[in-house]
Design a protein around this motif. Sequence first.
Motif, PDB file in Angstrom:
ATOM      1  N   UNK A   2       0.788  -1.203  -0.015  1.00 44.81           N
ATOM      2  CA  UNK A   2       0.076   0.087   0.003  1.00 44.81           C
ATOM      3  C   UNK A   2       0.711   1.097   0.039  1.00 44.81           C
ATOM      4  N   UNK A   3       1.947   1.085   0.395  1.00 42.42           N
ATOM      5  CA  UNK A   3       3.243   2.420   0.429  1.00 42.42           C
ATOM      6  C   UNK A   3       3.255   2.871  -1.246  1.00 42.42           C
ATOM      7  N   UNK A   4       3.249   1.930  -2.157  1.00 42.84           N
ATOM      8  CA  UNK A   4       3.447   2.416  -3.458  1.00 42.84           C
ATOM      9  C   UNK A   4       2.196   2.326  -4.099  1.00 42.84           C
ATOM     10  N   UNK A   5       1.197   1.384  -3.973  1.00 39.26           N
ATOM     11  CA  UNK A   5      -0.148   1.339  -4.844  1.00 39.26           C
ATOM     12  C   UNK A   5      -0.045   0.372  -5.816  1.00 39.26           C
ATOM     13  N   UNK A   6      -1.098   0.117  -6.696  1.00 38.74           N
ATOM     14  CA  UNK A   6      -0.957  -0.848  -7.511  1.00 38.74           C
ATOM     15  C   UNK A   6      -0.366  -0.338  -8.984  1.00 38.74           C
ATOM     16  N   UNK A   7       0.540  -0.947  -9.657  1.00 40.85           N
ATOM     17  CA  UNK A   7       1.295  -0.550 -10.767  1.00 40.85           C
ATOM     18  C   UNK A   7       2.651  -1.626 -10.614  1.00 40.85           C
ATOM     19  N   UNK A   8       3.439  -0.956 -11.784  1.00 38.41           N
ATOM     20  CA  UNK A   8       4.627  -1.987 -12.018  1.00 38.41           C
ATOM     21  C   UNK A   8       5.945  -1.205 -11.726  1.00 38.41           C
ATOM     22  N   UNK A   9       6.610  -1.694 -10.912  1.00 36.12           N
ATOM     23  CA  UNK A   9       7.928  -1.317 -10.357  1.00 36.12           C
ATOM     24  C   UNK A   9       8.987  -1.835 -10.681  1.00 36.12           C
ATOM     25  N   UNK A  10      10.229  -1.183 -10.747  1.00 38.13           N
ATOM     26  CA  UNK A  10      11.583  -1.661 -10.820  1.00 38.13           C
ATOM     27  C   UNK A  10      12.586  -1.338  -9.670  1.00 38.13           C
ATOM     28  N   UNK A  11      13.207  -2.593  -8.971  1.00 32.17           N
ATOM     29  CA  UNK A  11      13.871  -2.272  -7.610  1.00 32.17           C
ATOM     30  C   UNK A  11      15.270  -2.657  -8.159  1.00 32.17           C
ATOM     31  N   UNK A  25      21.944  -5.272 -10.260  1.00 33.69           N
ATOM     32  CA  UNK A  25      20.834  -5.994 -10.679  1.00 33.69           C
ATOM     33  C   UNK A  25      19.515  -5.400 -10.266  1.00 33.69           C
ATOM     34  N   UNK A  26      18.470  -5.780 -10.949  1.00 33.48           N
ATOM     35  CA  UNK A  26      17.074  -5.173 -10.770  1.00 33.48           C
ATOM     36  C   UNK A  26      16.228  -6.363 -10.914  1.00 33.48           C
ATOM     37  N   UNK A  27      15.085  -6.305 -10.296  1.00 37.47           N
ATOM     38  CA  UNK A  27      13.862  -7.077 -10.674  1.00 37.47           C
ATOM     39  C   UNK A  27      12.513  -6.124 -10.814  1.00 37.47           C
ATOM     40  N   UNK A  28      11.662  -6.690 -11.533  1.00 39.17           N
ATOM     41  CA  UNK A  28      10.492  -5.789 -11.943  1.00 39.17           C
ATOM     42  C   UNK A  28       9.466  -6.649 -10.945  1.00 39.17           C
ATOM     43  N   UNK A  29       8.536  -5.825 -10.355  1.00 39.42           N
ATOM     44  CA  UNK A  29       7.590  -6.236  -9.429  1.00 39.42           C
ATOM     45  C   UNK A  29       6.321  -5.645  -9.849  1.00 39.42           C
ATOM     46  N   UNK A  30       5.209  -6.406 -10.070  1.00 33.90           N
ATOM     47  CA  UNK A  30       3.940  -5.914 -10.259  1.00 33.90           C
ATOM     48  C   UNK A  30       2.958  -5.983  -9.239  1.00 33.90           C
TER      49      UNK A  30
END
Length: 642
Positions: A2-11, A25-30
Amino acid sequence: GTWLGTGNYRFTVTAASADARNSTTSVDIELINEEPSKVVVSNFARKVNAAEKQTILGLVTPPDGVTIDDLTTTWTLAEGDLEAGQTLREVAKTRVELQGADLASGQRYHDLVLSLGAMVPGGTYKFLLTATLTSETGDTTEGYASVSVSASALPSAGVVAASPRKGLELETPFELVASYWVGDELPLKYGYETGEAVLRRPTADPKLSDVRLSVPVATTSEPGDDYYDWWHNVTFYVVVVDQVGATGQGETSVAVLENVLEPEALANLTNELLDNAFAAADLSAVCSAVSATSSAAVAAVGDPSRRRLQGADDEPSLLGGIVGSLAKAATELMNADPDAIEQTTVAVGGPIADPRALDDNSAFEALDMVNGLSASAGDVGLGSGESSTADAAAGAVSSMLGSALFDTPEDAASTGNGTRRRLTGSAYPYCQCCEAACASVGGHWECGEAGPEFKLDPFSLDSGTTYVARVEATDTKYDLSNTADVYLAVGVGSVVAAIEGGDRVVSVQDELQLDASSSFDEDINPDCGDGAGDWRANFGRRRLAHNDQHGAGATGDCGTGDDAGLSFSWICEELEVRDDGEKQVNGSCATDTEPFPTGVWALKSVEQRLIFLGTWLGTGNYRFTVTAASADARNSTTSVDI
């Protein structure tokens, strides 16, 4: 989330060493507004060998409280091109799609196994495991996880040089040097071969000295008057292998002048080369000497029109000595190194190329050696991929079928060799011994290189215990027997405490979970001792299987946490963070409403997993320490800072 909300993010994370080397390196989180199935796939710590079979573990856990109508799990190739443009279905050794509602222990294992050579050297791939769940109400959710895999590029860009460029068969020592080779997974190892023999298995040394060459038997023919008819080209190959097994190759050629030796001279030269190799305890040098000298000895026997031994009609005793030397090296210098086994198996083909030249004892010794090498090859997993061991062993057995050991009475009559007899089981007793010993209780017998071998599965013996193992050998024909004892002292393993997640920053409003259920006891069988799981199947899954169950006590969850018989005790300490960043313990955790270690904390502090609200403590820095202890008082302690 909930800190970010729905959507696609790259960490993205950057890991840096003290001397400023780093990697990113990175990961994509939906993030979605529903609860999908949890999907976990295994990762790769380094690049892989494209020539080998690759396995990616997959585990899918549906959400709690959902009645499943169907769960479809599917592997797909999201990035990268496979060898020869093949599809994932064409190269997969396992099904890429599984359907159905029946799950084992509420989960589904769905592994992806790729066939040999499925990936292209130097290629990068992304594999996706998708779980589509349809509930009884018709609602559909989708969860997925991906893993990136990079195939190591073949070592390349190098050369191999030989000196001198020409020499005399068996007598001239050649030197080989590999230079300028590059690869992805360093350091590299260098092996050397000819078309007929393995000169040295791969080692870190790019140089190989004192190489003696023989002219292959197949190339010898009656020379003409031309001087150059006596010269033959021999090609050297350098085999360059990186740390994951990716292999590159280079070559160079030298000219070898065919040699004609007196029998005594060849015998002396053979003995000199073998003595030097044994003195250095160098199995590769023994194999190289055997390959070179046996070629000349075999040619002397099998090619009357072109004798390599001046004035010799037959030299079986020399071939028998070469077989004996190789058998001695295989017994005294051999280890479980696959490259050593492969080189020795290839070398044995030299002295048995003409099996009719061997006497009975040498032929039995050669056949026995091939059997032992074949068993050793199976133990270390040779016989598939690009290994030449299986072909060499099959060729050796095929060659030995032509020896007098396998003569039928008709063969003996036609050859006039009435004393020869056909090989029978009594002449090859090891497997008979194994069959007779199979009645033993516990463990199992195998036919080893030197005779029967008794083997126990892991965790068959108790830790901290000394055993006496006794073997009795009985000769039933003469009613003789003897025994031998060996003492086996089994050490005691360690308890390893672990807290998942490590140090972290959390919101005081959030529920805090501290999970030590990954702690384990090295002396506990991964099937938890309940017989529900098999250690061979569970051993590699300890982390993957456990992380989803969190010590739920389900059968076969790999012997971690309290399922491994461990008990836990937690302490909580307040930390003061100084201006220089150093942390100092500032007393035990306590609040006005919940003094530690009493109340609810006292009830939770003996569990393998703590769950409580941050509001119990308030904002600040805290250190939680857990001690995992076994029933016999072995223990381990670890902590995290929150």
